[in-house]
Design an enzyme around this catalytic site. Structure first.
Site, PDB file in Angstrom:
ATOM      1  N   HIS A 203      89.937   9.766  57.374  1.00 28.61           N
ATOM      2  CA  HIS A 203      88.691  10.208  58.022  1.00 28.61           C
ATOM      3  C   HIS A 203      88.205  11.579  57.572  1.00 28.61           C
ATOM      4  CE1 HIS A 203      91.445  12.596  60.474  1.00 28.61           C
ATOM      5  NE2 HIS A 203      90.401  13.314  60.807  1.00 28.61           N
TER       6      HIS A 203
HETATM    7  C1  UD1 Z   1      86.794  15.753  64.036  1.00 27.18           C
HETATM    8  C2  UD1 Z   1      87.435  17.089  63.631  1.00 27.18           C
HETATM    9  C3  UD1 Z   1      88.688  16.832  62.827  1.00 27.18           C
HETATM   10  C4  UD1 Z   1      89.633  15.895  63.555  1.00 27.18           C
HETATM   11  C5  UD1 Z   1      88.882  14.621  63.926  1.00 27.18           C
HETATM   12  C6  UD1 Z   1      89.779  13.660  64.683  1.00 27.18           C
HETATM   13  C7  UD1 Z   1      85.793  18.918  63.223  1.00 27.18           C
HETATM   14  C8  UD1 Z   1      85.141  19.750  62.185  1.00 27.18           C
HETATM   15  N1  UD1 Z   1      86.544  17.875  62.761  1.00 27.18           N
HETATM   16  O1  UD1 Z   1      86.386  15.104  62.837  1.00 27.18           O
HETATM   17  O2  UD1 Z   1      89.364  18.060  62.595  1.00 27.18           O
HETATM   18  O3  UD1 Z   1      90.734  15.583  62.709  1.00 27.18           O
HETATM   19  O4  UD1 Z   1      87.743  14.981  64.729  1.00 27.18           O
HETATM   20  O5  UD1 Z   1      89.211  12.390  64.766  1.00 27.18           O
HETATM   21  O6  UD1 Z   1      85.661  19.182  64.403  1.00 27.18           O
HETATM   22  N2  UD1 Z   1      81.462   9.510  65.442  1.00 27.18           N
HETATM   23  C9  UD1 Z   1      81.271   8.362  66.178  1.00 27.18           C
HETATM   24  N3  UD1 Z   1      81.764   8.341  67.463  1.00 27.18           N
HETATM   25  C10 UD1 Z   1      82.410   9.385  68.020  1.00 27.18           C
HETATM   26  C11 UD1 Z   1      82.577  10.566  67.259  1.00 27.18           C
HETATM   27  C12 UD1 Z   1      82.109  10.601  65.974  1.00 27.18           C
HETATM   28  O7  UD1 Z   1      80.715   7.389  65.724  1.00 27.18           O
HETATM   29  O8  UD1 Z   1      82.845   9.279  69.187  1.00 27.18           O
HETATM   30  C13 UD1 Z   1      80.994   9.525  64.030  1.00 27.18           C
HETATM   31  C14 UD1 Z   1      79.622  10.099  63.866  1.00 27.18           C
HETATM   32  O9  UD1 Z   1      79.021   9.444  62.795  1.00 27.18           O
HETATM   33  C15 UD1 Z   1      79.909  11.532  63.474  1.00 27.18           C
HETATM   34  C16 UD1 Z   1      81.160  11.375  62.609  1.00 27.18           C
HETATM   35  O10 UD1 Z   1      81.878  10.321  63.251  1.00 27.18           O
HETATM   36  O11 UD1 Z   1      78.867  12.149  62.796  1.00 27.18           O
HETATM   37  C17 UD1 Z   1      81.998  12.600  62.535  1.00 27.18           C
HETATM   38  O12 UD1 Z   1      82.367  13.049  63.851  1.00 27.18           O
HETATM   39  P1  UD1 Z   1      82.763  14.585  64.111  1.00 27.18           P
HETATM   40  O13 UD1 Z   1      83.198  14.762  65.511  1.00 27.18           O
HETATM   41  O14 UD1 Z   1      81.667  15.472  63.618  1.00 27.18           O
HETATM   42  O15 UD1 Z   1      83.984  14.827  63.126  1.00 27.18           O
HETATM   43  P2  UD1 Z   1      85.276  13.939  62.880  1.00 27.18           P
HETATM   44  O16 UD1 Z   1      85.195  13.402  61.496  1.00 27.18           O
HETATM   45  O17 UD1 Z   1      85.561  12.991  63.990  1.00 27.18           O
END
Ligand code: UD1
Length: 358
Positions: A203
């Site tokens: 991820h």
């Molecule tokens: C975040 C953390 C990372 C951690 C990870 C655990 C930061 C910079 N990164 O990364 O350190 O290892 O969480 O999972 O804070 N999305 C969904 N549903 C959700 C949440 C996210 O669909 O409930 C999708 C969205 O498209 C979003 C993307 O995932 O834009 C990224 O989510 P985000 O929370 O920005 O970062 P993670 O990659 O989850």
């Protein structure tokens, strides 16, 4: 004493679980604030239910966005919640955007700030998490470090006098859940058959956001000689879809992210793990399974000793994935670098001892 915990993303819910229990056991008032960074039920609600974490007192429902949008959207509402509660400690966890936003909000209104999982470093300045960690450590009044190596990094940055070694709270949870899973007896993992299989998660932005890199990883996983249970984070699915890349190919068995107990059971039943997750590298080590990490470095360097964890940094290294991923467990770990499973109790002890001193 009143502690206000700020969490928002999946690994933070896991870390919160033993801390909430330890606060409860010590009679500490504990306010839980969920930023809403993760909002899918499979990434959020199931952790509260399975790990018996009290429901958040406040949910900010901030949701997804670019780094700036997401971090900025949290700041104002976090400040208001902190002003309302005026806790003795604001406690932040790990290295996500929720961690950094809460740290900035707390110190600007002069609330004592404690950082749990302080001192981890990848020394990779391209990682958003590395900036979140460094900035949070330097803002915080109290640095609760999981390992001796983390203590060393904090000392190198001039932060020794604010640092305390407490052990790793994820180890508390991992051991507790492992014991419950073993006691309940094994149940088959869907989709992988009866033979050996691997568990995989991918991820991180470094792996998902470069199309050539992502395609190389998916191809390498698909070509493995055993089924690969790929627990697909929404970011991975979204990037594959955007690039027209089929995830369900070859050996890959695509599944939703698993609740924590099922994840522990899947790893226990597996021949090994292929991941870029920090938490899963450590969990594989604690559960005695070989881990292969698709990154240039790891913050959990202790897992590399004895060959428990092997890094495959570049796409060219992926040619070695079959032999490396299926190498089997290394030598049994002699040391317990992550503590013995009582870190959360230590965290609350230290918060109580230093109340009013920050
Ligand atoms: C975040 C953390 C990372 C951690 C990870 C655990 C930061 C910079 N990164 O990364 O350190 O290892 O969480 O999972 O804070 N999305 C969904 N549903 C959700 C949440 C996210 O669909 O409930 C999708 C969205 O498209 C979003 C993307 O995932 O834009 C990224 O989510 P985000 O929370 O920005 O970062 P993670 O990659 O989850």
């Amino acid at each position: 004493m009143k502690v206000l915990s700020v969490v928002g993303a999946r690994p933070q819910f896991v870390k919160l679980a033993p801390v909430a229990q330890a606060c409860d056991a010590a009679g500490v008032e504990h306010v839980i604030v969920h930023t809403g960074q993760h909002y899918d039920p499979g990434l959020s609600d199931v952790f509260f239910a399975d790990l018996r974490i009290p429901a958040p007192d406040v949910h900010l429902a901030v949701g997804s966005g670019s780094h700036g949008e997401q971090t900025g959207a949290m700041l104002g509402p976090l400040e208001a919640v902190m002003e309302q509660h005026r806790p003795d400690w604001v406690l932040v966890y790990g290295d996500t955007n929720s961690t950094l936003a809460a740290a900035v909000a707390a110190v600007k209104i002069h609330l004592p700030l404690a950082h749990l999982e302080a001192g981890l470093r990848s020394f990779n300045r391209r990682m958003p998490e590395e900036h979140n960690r460094v900035l949070t450590d330097h803002a915080a009044d109290l640095l609760l470090a999981p390992t001796q190596v983390a203590m060393g990094h904090l000392a190198d940055e001039g932060l020794a006098d604010r640092s305390v070694l407490v052990g790793d709270v994820m180890t508390d949870v991992c051991f507790r859940v492992r014991d419950a899973v073993v006691a309940a007896g094994s149940s088959p993992v869907a989709g992988v058959g009866d033979g050996p299989y691997l568990v995989s998660t991918i991820h991180r932005a470094e792996n998902t956001d470069d199309p050539a890199r992502l395609a190389a990883i998916v191809r390498a996983l698909a070509a493995l000689p055993v089924p690969v249970l790929l627990l697909a984070h929404p970011r991975l699915r979204a990037r594959c879809e955007a690039q027209g890349l089929e995830l369900a190919q070859g050996s890959i068995v695509v599944a939703e992210p698993l609740p924590y107990p099922q994840m522990v059971a899947a790893v226990l039943g597996s021949a090994g793990v292929v991941t870029d997750s920090g938490g899963l590298q450590k969990e594989a080590f604690l559960l005695g399974r070989a881990c292969t990490t698709l990154r240039t470095e790891t913050e959990w360097v202790e897992t590399l000793e004895g060959g428990w964890n092997v890094l495959l940094p570049d796409s060219a290294d992926l040619a070695r994935l079959p032999e490396v991923a299926l190498r089997g467990p290394g030598a049994l770990p002699q040391a317990t670098p992550y503590g013995s499973g009582d870190a959360a109790r230590r965290v609350v002890e230290v918060l109580l001892a230093r109340e009013g001193a920050a």
